[in-house]
Scaffold this motif. Sequence first.
Motif, PDB file in Angstrom:
ATOM      1  N   ARG A 127       3.518  16.710   3.257  1.00 59.92           N
ATOM      2  CA  ARG A 127       2.218  16.049   3.201  1.00 59.92           C
ATOM      3  C   ARG A 127       2.047  14.981   4.283  1.00 59.92           C
ATOM      4  O   ARG A 127       0.980  14.849   4.862  1.00 59.92           O
ATOM      5  N   ARG A 128       3.093  14.212   4.536  1.00 61.13           N
ATOM      6  CA  ARG A 128       2.976  13.022   5.376  1.00 61.13           C
ATOM      7  C   ARG A 128       3.664  13.148   6.722  1.00 61.13           C
ATOM      8  O   ARG A 128       3.502  12.281   7.577  1.00 61.13           O
ATOM      9  N   GLY A 129       4.478  14.177   6.914  1.00 66.01           N
ATOM     10  CA  GLY A 129       5.236  14.300   8.151  1.00 66.01           C
ATOM     11  C   GLY A 129       6.612  13.684   8.015  1.00 66.01           C
ATOM     12  O   GLY A 129       6.915  12.992   7.039  1.00 66.01           O
ATOM     13  N   SER A 130       7.433  13.897   9.008  1.00 65.92           N
ATOM     14  CA  SER A 130       8.817  13.441   8.951  1.00 65.92           C
ATOM     15  C   SER A 130       8.918  11.944   9.237  1.00 65.92           C
ATOM     16  O   SER A 130       8.189  11.391  10.059  1.00 65.92           O
ATOM     17  N   TYR A 131       9.884  11.319   8.551  1.00 64.51           N
ATOM     18  CA  TYR A 131      10.213   9.916   8.784  1.00 64.51           C
ATOM     19  C   TYR A 131      11.518   9.768   9.559  1.00 64.51           C
ATOM     20  O   TYR A 131      12.054   8.672   9.674  1.00 64.51           O
ATOM     21  N   GLY A 132      12.033  10.844  10.087  1.00 63.83           N
ATOM     22  CA  GLY A 132      13.326  10.796  10.757  1.00 63.83           C
ATOM     23  C   GLY A 132      14.428  11.105   9.762  1.00 63.83           C
ATOM     24  O   GLY A 132      14.774  12.269   9.540  1.00 63.83           O
ATOM     25  N   LEU A 133      14.972  10.096   9.136  1.00 64.44           N
ATOM     26  CA  LEU A 133      16.008  10.276   8.124  1.00 64.44           C
ATOM     27  C   LEU A 133      15.315  10.534   6.786  1.00 64.44           C
ATOM     28  O   LEU A 133      15.276   9.692   5.893  1.00 64.44           O
ATOM     29  N   ASP A 134      14.762  11.751   6.647  1.00 62.33           N
ATOM     30  CA  ASP A 134      13.915  12.057   5.496  1.00 62.33           C
ATOM     31  C   ASP A 134      14.658  11.987   4.174  1.00 62.33           C
ATOM     32  O   ASP A 134      14.046  11.725   3.134  1.00 62.33           O
ATOM     33  N   ALA A 193       0.828  -1.205   0.000  1.00 61.50           N
ATOM     34  CA  ALA A 193       0.000   0.000   0.000  1.00 61.50           C
ATOM     35  C   ALA A 193       0.862   1.254   0.000  1.00 61.50           C
ATOM     36  O   ALA A 193       0.564   2.231  -0.702  1.00 61.50           O
ATOM     37  N   PHE A 194       1.945   1.251   0.792  1.00 61.44           N
ATOM     38  CA  PHE A 194       2.830   2.415   0.807  1.00 61.44           C
ATOM     39  C   PHE A 194       3.387   2.667  -0.587  1.00 61.44           C
ATOM     40  O   PHE A 194       3.388   3.804  -1.079  1.00 61.44           O
ATOM     41  N   ALA A 195       3.878   1.613  -1.246  1.00 62.54           N
ATOM     42  CA  ALA A 195       4.455   1.768  -2.575  1.00 62.54           C
ATOM     43  C   ALA A 195       3.418   2.278  -3.576  1.00 62.54           C
ATOM     44  O   ALA A 195       3.715   3.146  -4.403  1.00 62.54           O
ATOM     45  N   SER A 196       2.199   1.762  -3.488  1.00 60.27           N
ATOM     46  CA  SER A 196       1.142   2.189  -4.407  1.00 60.27           C
ATOM     47  C   SER A 196       0.766   3.648  -4.175  1.00 60.27           C
ATOM     48  O   SER A 196       0.557   4.411  -5.134  1.00 60.27           O
ATOM     49  N   GLU A 197       0.683   4.054  -2.911  1.00 62.34           N
ATOM     50  CA  GLU A 197       0.338   5.442  -2.593  1.00 62.34           C
ATOM     51  C   GLU A 197       1.418   6.405  -3.063  1.00 62.34           C
ATOM     52  O   GLU A 197       1.122   7.482  -3.603  1.00 62.34           O
ATOM     53  N   LEU A 198       2.686   6.028  -2.870  1.00 65.86           N
ATOM     54  CA  LEU A 198       3.771   6.905  -3.288  1.00 65.86           C
ATOM     55  C   LEU A 198       3.808   7.012  -4.814  1.00 65.86           C
ATOM     56  O   LEU A 198       4.045   8.092  -5.367  1.00 65.86           O
ATOM     57  N   ASP A 199       3.543   5.898  -5.478  1.00 66.10           N
ATOM     58  CA  ASP A 199       3.516   5.901  -6.940  1.00 66.10           C
ATOM     59  C   ASP A 199       2.421   6.833  -7.457  1.00 66.10           C
ATOM     60  O   ASP A 199       2.628   7.591  -8.407  1.00 66.10           O
ATOM     61  N   ALA A 200       1.251   6.797  -6.818  1.00 65.92           N
ATOM     62  CA  ALA A 200       0.142   7.648  -7.238  1.00 65.92           C
ATOM     63  C   ALA A 200       0.388   9.114  -6.927  1.00 65.92           C
ATOM     64  O   ALA A 200      -0.177  10.006  -7.589  1.00 65.92           O
ATOM     65  N   LEU A 201       1.235   9.376  -5.953  1.00 69.54           N
ATOM     66  CA  LEU A 201       1.518  10.754  -5.550  1.00 69.54           C
ATOM     67  C   LEU A 201       2.426  11.473  -6.546  1.00 69.54           C
ATOM     68  O   LEU A 201       2.370  12.703  -6.675  1.00 69.54           O
ATOM     69  N   ILE A 202       3.255  10.721  -7.258  1.00 64.97           N
ATOM     70  CA  ILE A 202       4.254  11.322  -8.144  1.00 64.97           C
ATOM     71  C   ILE A 202       3.629  12.291  -9.157  1.00 64.97           C
ATOM     72  O   ILE A 202       4.063  13.448  -9.264  1.00 64.97           O
ATOM     73  N   PRO A 203       2.617  11.876  -9.952  1.00 65.35           N
ATOM     74  CA  PRO A 203       2.054  12.825 -10.929  1.00 65.35           C
ATOM     75  C   PRO A 203       1.449  14.068 -10.268  1.00 65.35           C
ATOM     76  O   PRO A 203       1.497  15.158 -10.852  1.00 65.35           O
ATOM     77  N   MET A 204       0.889  13.918  -9.070  1.00 62.54           N
ATOM     78  CA  MET A 204       0.325  15.071  -8.369  1.00 62.54           C
ATOM     79  C   MET A 204       1.403  16.097  -8.037  1.00 62.54           C
ATOM     80  O   MET A 204       1.209  17.310  -8.195  1.00 62.54           O
ATOM     81  N   LEU A 205       2.540  15.597  -7.561  1.00 62.71           N
ATOM     82  CA  LEU A 205       3.634  16.502  -7.214  1.00 62.71           C
ATOM     83  C   LEU A 205       4.142  17.232  -8.449  1.00 62.71           C
ATOM     84  O   LEU A 205       4.447  18.429  -8.396  1.00 62.71           O
ATOM     85  N   VAL A 206       4.228  16.518  -9.575  1.00 65.21           N
ATOM     86  CA  VAL A 206       4.686  17.152 -10.810  1.00 65.21           C
ATOM     87  C   VAL A 206       3.686  18.203 -11.278  1.00 65.21           C
ATOM     88  O   VAL A 206       4.072  19.307 -11.695  1.00 65.21           O
ATOM     89  N   ASP A 207       2.400  17.883 -11.185  1.00 62.38           N
ATOM     90  CA  ASP A 207       1.380  18.836 -11.624  1.00 62.38           C
ATOM     91  C   ASP A 207       1.398  20.103 -10.760  1.00 62.38           C
ATOM     92  O   ASP A 207       1.140  21.207 -11.249  1.00 62.38           O
TER      93      ASP A 207
END
Length: 319
Positions: free
Chosen positions: A278-285, A247-261
């Motif tokens: 958008r998602r908050g920090s992961y620590g080692l961002d 699910a994480f991989a699918s969500e990140l993949d879908a986010l890519i075109p939005m960021l470009v737009d």
Amino acid sequence: MATRTLAPGIYRIETVIDDKLHGYHVLEGADGPIIVDPGVIDAPTTVYRPFLEDRGWSLADVSLAVITHADADHHGGNHELREHAPSVTFAAHDADADLMERTDRIMRERYGMFAGEHGITYDDDTSEWLEGMMGPGERIDLRLRGGERLSLADRELQVLHTPGHTRGHLALYDPGHDIVIGGDAVFGRGVCTVDGDYIQPPPYYRAPAYENTIDLLLTLDPDALSLTHYEVFEGTGVEDFLDESLAFASELDALIPMLVDECGTITLREAVDAVVDRRGSYGLDVDLAYPLSGHFAVHVDRGILERTTADGVVAWRRT
């Protein structure tokens, strides 16, 4: 440290390094104990030796070390292990072996892979931390491809090629007891400290291969999945974690075109910052560069995006 028996002849040793769980494995091999990942620079003596001596073995008895992939906390102890077990055979996937043999090479080609095209590097403290986990490089004696069989005292394990996090990541499967020892094969939604705080986003960079690895593990449907930086997943928890990873991989993949737009043209550094916003920090961002670069490449292959340049670094825009 804590230890547990996952199946006859398969043991897991848990320790905490820099607030992160590390679960290392020892197998009862046909010719003596087998270590799965020598670990950080001193793990052979601080983690493995006490366990082995409690069972009447010594480090010198280790006949084989299977290294799941090229990462400092997995192969950094190669040199110390070979000093105590001169006859040990190091086995790793051919695609990762060269990185393990030279510290300068892994720092340049793996941990510095985004420097040239993207201008993204680790800060000095992180680089020193990574180098500090590794001893001098050691020769990899046996180069694997996946599909091999590993002989234990009473049965065989299957060697699986599980790329995504690295090109040559390996896992071991015990079909008789339905257990997978997976190293860093999958990451859920990120790696956490022992207190549950994010410390790292999922650092895969070969997106299609990562999703194929998840599909492989879902197909195997093991009763237990033992990864290095997580508690052992069992029963329905295995499928739940794998679904979460996909699910994480699918969500990140879908986010890519939005960021470009939103940006028109976007660099990898800008994409990392946008995901954190958008998602908050992961620590080692900065490690978001790994999965993001992988998904950008997928969208280029699909013909949705094209590579360009902005401010002297690689960027992406709509075709």
